[in-house]
Design a protein around this motif. Structure first.
Motif, PDB file in Angstrom:
ATOM      1  N   ILE A  17       0.865  -1.183   0.000  1.00  0.00           N
ATOM      2  CA  ILE A  17       0.000   0.000   0.000  1.00  0.00           C
ATOM      3  C   ILE A  17       0.899   1.230   0.000  1.00  0.00           C
ATOM      4  O   ILE A  17       1.868   1.302   0.776  1.00  0.00           O
ATOM      5  N   ASP A  18       0.589   2.197  -0.843  1.00  0.00           N
ATOM      6  CA  ASP A  18       1.424   3.392  -0.984  1.00  0.00           C
ATOM      7  C   ASP A  18       0.516   4.612  -1.098  1.00  0.00           C
ATOM      8  O   ASP A  18      -0.427   4.613  -1.896  1.00  0.00           O
ATOM      9  N   ILE A  19       0.771   5.626  -0.268  1.00  0.00           N
ATOM     10  CA  ILE A  19       0.001   6.864  -0.365  1.00  0.00           C
ATOM     11  C   ILE A  19       0.958   8.053  -0.382  1.00  0.00           C
ATOM     12  O   ILE A  19       2.136   7.939  -0.033  1.00  0.00           O
ATOM     13  N   SER A  20       0.442   9.211  -0.787  1.00  0.00           N
ATOM     14  CA  SER A  20       1.238  10.439  -0.804  1.00  0.00           C
ATOM     15  C   SER A  20       0.319  11.612  -0.483  1.00  0.00           C
ATOM     16  O   SER A  20      -0.840  11.419  -0.105  1.00  0.00           O
ATOM     17  N   GLY A  21       0.817  12.833  -0.618  1.00  0.00           N
ATOM     18  CA  GLY A  21       0.025  14.016  -0.301  1.00  0.00           C
ATOM     19  C   GLY A  21       0.058  14.313   1.184  1.00  0.00           C
ATOM     20  O   GLY A  21       0.946  13.879   1.920  1.00  0.00           O
ATOM     21  N   ILE A  22      -0.946  15.066   1.655  1.00  0.00           N
ATOM     22  CA  ILE A  22      -1.067  15.384   3.074  1.00  0.00           C
ATOM     23  C   ILE A  22      -2.476  15.048   3.553  1.00  0.00           C
ATOM     24  O   ILE A  22      -3.421  15.015   2.762  1.00  0.00           O
ATOM     25  N   ASN A  23      -2.585  14.763   4.867  1.00  0.00           N
ATOM     26  CA  ASN A  23      -3.876  14.397   5.460  1.00  0.00           C
ATOM     27  C   ASN A  23      -4.585  13.333   4.625  1.00  0.00           C
ATOM     28  O   ASN A  23      -5.774  13.438   4.314  1.00  0.00           O
ATOM     29  N   ASN A  24      -3.841  12.297   4.299  1.00  0.00           N
ATOM     30  CA  ASN A  24      -4.335  11.263   3.400  1.00  0.00           C
ATOM     31  C   ASN A  24      -4.286   9.904   4.102  1.00  0.00           C
ATOM     32  O   ASN A  24      -3.398   9.632   4.912  1.00  0.00           O
ATOM     33  N   THR A  25      -5.250   9.035   3.762  1.00  0.00           N
ATOM     34  CA  THR A  25      -5.334   7.710   4.362  1.00  0.00           C
ATOM     35  C   THR A  25      -5.480   6.652   3.274  1.00  0.00           C
ATOM     36  O   THR A  25      -6.158   6.872   2.264  1.00  0.00           O
ATOM     37  N   GLY A  26      -4.850   5.521   3.496  1.00  0.00           N
ATOM     38  CA  GLY A  26      -5.028   4.367   2.618  1.00  0.00           C
ATOM     39  C   GLY A  26      -5.097   3.111   3.461  1.00  0.00           C
ATOM     40  O   GLY A  26      -4.486   3.038   4.525  1.00  0.00           O
ATOM     41  N   TYR A  27      -5.877   2.115   3.013  1.00  0.00           N
ATOM     42  CA  TYR A  27      -5.985   0.901   3.816  1.00  0.00           C
ATOM     43  C   TYR A  27      -6.149  -0.312   2.909  1.00  0.00           C
ATOM     44  O   TYR A  27      -6.455  -0.200   1.710  1.00  0.00           O
ATOM     45  N   GLY A  28      -5.960  -1.490   3.510  1.00  0.00           N
ATOM     46  CA  GLY A  28      -6.178  -2.737   2.799  1.00  0.00           C
ATOM     47  C   GLY A  28      -6.469  -3.857   3.778  1.00  0.00           C
ATOM     48  O   GLY A  28      -6.229  -3.728   4.981  1.00  0.00           O
ATOM     49  N   PHE A  29      -7.018  -4.952   3.269  1.00  0.00           N
ATOM     50  CA  PHE A  29      -7.261  -6.161   4.065  1.00  0.00           C
ATOM     51  C   PHE A  29      -6.553  -7.325   3.396  1.00  0.00           C
ATOM     52  O   PHE A  29      -6.539  -7.439   2.168  1.00  0.00           O
ATOM     53  N   GLN A  30      -5.971  -8.196   4.239  1.00  0.00           N
ATOM     54  CA  GLN A  30      -5.298  -9.384   3.736  1.00  0.00           C
ATOM     55  C   GLN A  30      -5.814 -10.611   4.491  1.00  0.00           C
ATOM     56  O   GLN A  30      -6.095 -10.524   5.679  1.00  0.00           O
ATOM     57  N   ASN A  31      -5.930 -11.718   3.786  1.00  0.00           N
ATOM     58  CA  ASN A  31      -6.349 -12.992   4.384  1.00  0.00           C
ATOM     59  C   ASN A  31      -5.139 -13.894   4.553  1.00  0.00           C
ATOM     60  O   ASN A  31      -4.172 -13.788   3.809  1.00  0.00           O
ATOM     61  N   GLY A  32      -5.209 -14.783   5.554  1.00  0.00           N
ATOM     62  CA  GLY A  32      -4.116 -15.719   5.722  1.00  0.00           C
ATOM     63  C   GLY A  32      -4.154 -16.419   7.061  1.00  0.00           C
ATOM     64  O   GLY A  32      -5.215 -16.567   7.683  1.00  0.00           O
ATOM     65  N   SER A  33      -2.976 -16.805   7.536  1.00  0.00           N
ATOM     66  CA  SER A  33      -2.855 -17.607   8.757  1.00  0.00           C
ATOM     67  C   SER A  33      -2.752 -16.762  10.027  1.00  0.00           C
ATOM     68  O   SER A  33      -2.587 -17.309  11.117  1.00  0.00           O
ATOM     69  N   GLY A  41      -0.022  12.829   7.870  1.00  0.00           N
ATOM     70  CA  GLY A  41      -0.522  14.066   8.453  1.00  0.00           C
ATOM     71  C   GLY A  41      -0.200  15.275   7.593  1.00  0.00           C
ATOM     72  O   GLY A  41       0.002  15.157   6.377  1.00  0.00           O
ATOM     73  N   PRO A  42      -0.117  16.431   8.209  1.00  0.00           N
ATOM     74  CA  PRO A  42       0.096  17.660   7.444  1.00  0.00           C
ATOM     75  C   PRO A  42       1.542  17.898   7.032  1.00  0.00           C
ATOM     76  O   PRO A  42       1.840  18.914   6.390  1.00  0.00           O
ATOM     77  N   THR A  43       2.465  16.978   7.425  1.00  0.00           N
ATOM     78  CA  THR A  43       3.882  17.193   7.126  1.00  0.00           C
ATOM     79  C   THR A  43       4.341  16.258   6.022  1.00  0.00           C
ATOM     80  O   THR A  43       4.523  15.056   6.235  1.00  0.00           O
ATOM     81  N   ASN A  44       4.468  16.818   4.827  1.00  0.00           N
ATOM     82  CA  ASN A  44       5.001  16.093   3.673  1.00  0.00           C
ATOM     83  C   ASN A  44       5.488  17.136   2.670  1.00  0.00           C
ATOM     84  O   ASN A  44       4.869  17.363   1.625  1.00  0.00           O
ATOM     85  N   PRO A  45       6.599  17.797   2.988  1.00  0.00           N
ATOM     86  CA  PRO A  45       7.012  18.967   2.218  1.00  0.00           C
ATOM     87  C   PRO A  45       7.300  18.695   0.749  1.00  0.00           C
ATOM     88  O   PRO A  45       7.183  19.605  -0.088  1.00  0.00           O
ATOM     89  N   PHE A  46       7.653  17.460   0.407  1.00  0.00           N
ATOM     90  CA  PHE A  46       7.993  17.154  -0.982  1.00  0.00           C
ATOM     91  C   PHE A  46       6.881  16.380  -1.697  1.00  0.00           C
ATOM     92  O   PHE A  46       7.028  16.004  -2.861  1.00  0.00           O
ATOM     93  N   GLY A  47       5.776  16.121  -0.991  1.00  0.00           N
ATOM     94  CA  GLY A  47       4.643  15.443  -1.609  1.00  0.00           C
ATOM     95  C   GLY A  47       4.932  14.020  -2.029  1.00  0.00           C
ATOM     96  O   GLY A  47       4.307  13.504  -2.969  1.00  0.00           O
ATOM     97  N   ILE A  48       5.854  13.336  -1.325  1.00  0.00           N
ATOM     98  CA  ILE A  48       6.231  11.994  -1.743  1.00  0.00           C
ATOM     99  C   ILE A  48       5.580  10.930  -0.872  1.00  0.00           C
ATOM    100  O   ILE A  48       4.680  11.241  -0.087  1.00  0.00           O
ATOM    101  N   SER A  49       6.009   9.683  -0.977  1.00  0.00           N
ATOM    102  CA  SER A  49       5.169   8.571  -0.531  1.00  0.00           C
ATOM    103  C   SER A  49       5.498   8.029   0.849  1.00  0.00           C
ATOM    104  O   SER A  49       6.592   8.185   1.382  1.00  0.00           O
TER     105      SER A  49
END
Length: 222
Positions: free
Chosen positions: A35-51, A64-72
């Motif tokens: 899972i990869d996100i970028s920007g500010i005040n951003n959320t990403g999620y996922g679900f995985q199955n297994g043991s 949060g609000p701190t991502n001065p270069f807008g990277i991941s």
């Protein structure tokens, strides 16, 4: 002590060892994810199955609000390890949860009904953490949620972090409903773990092992 008494005592001790076995909550051997996100005040999620405990793992990232270069900011599960990586200047946090279901728009409650009463602590096996880290373990039981945060100093060699059950107020470890671990990295922080476990008190296992060793020696003398 006659053979029958030794056999009974041996069975009792063996049952004690079995009941005091560690519970692997997740060893990340199944449920690969990226899972990869970028920007500010951003959320990403996922679900995985297994043991993993409960058969499902919820993974969530937040920037949060701190991502001065807008990277991941990313989380990866692969080959028995979970890694959280913050690119330069990114201040984010990751959560890994058990006892959740996927609604399609986020997580919902799904009771684990997990009994951990024969254990007395959680242990997280870290491979490394290259920046200061806040690690929070959260437990829900019977409608009560208790969280304990540990401040972790950077280390580039493997180490363990422990949360004693006695540190969690108001919850019953005989019926655990939900568990999550939050990893709040410093800006640009990277962290890798390879297991989350509930384990018995080390002395308990040592005493049980000594008892079985004593019985084995007595049987050999007979």
């Amino acid at each position: 002590m006659n053979f029958k008494s030794i056999a009974i005592l041996s069975g009792v001790l063996a049952a004690g060892v079995a009941s005091a076995q560690a519970i692997t909550i997740d060893d990340f051997s199944t449920g690969n994810a990226s899972i990869d996100i970028s920007g500010i005040n951003n959320t990403g999620y996922g679900f995985q199955n297994g043991s993993m405990i409960g058969g499902d793992r919820w993974t969530e990232l937040f920037i949060g609000p701190t991502n001065p270069f807008g990277i991941s900011f990313s989380i990866d599960v692969n080959t028995g390890r979970l890694s959280v990586s913050s690119e330069s200047g990114v201040d984010g946090r990751a959560r890994i949860g058990y006892g959740y279901s996927d609604t399609g728009t986020g997580p919902a409650f799904q009771d684990l009904n997990a009994s951990m009463g024969s254990n007395d602590r959680f242990v997280v096996d870290f491979i490394y953490s290259d920046q200061p880290l806040q690690a929070t373990m959260s437990i829900r039981s019977g409608g009560v949620t208790s969280m304990v945060t540990k401040m972790i100093t950077p280390s580039v060699v493997p180490f363990q972090q422990t949360w004693l059950f006695s540190e969690f107020a108001g919850v019953s470890f005989l019926d655990v409903d939900q568990i999550y671990l939050e990893l709040d990295t410093a800006a640009s922080g990277d962290v890798t773990i390879d297991a989350i476990r509930a384990v018995p008190e080390p002395m308990t296992m040592s005493l049980l092992a000594l008892g079985l060793a004593g019985l084995a020696a007595r049987k050999r003398r007979k």
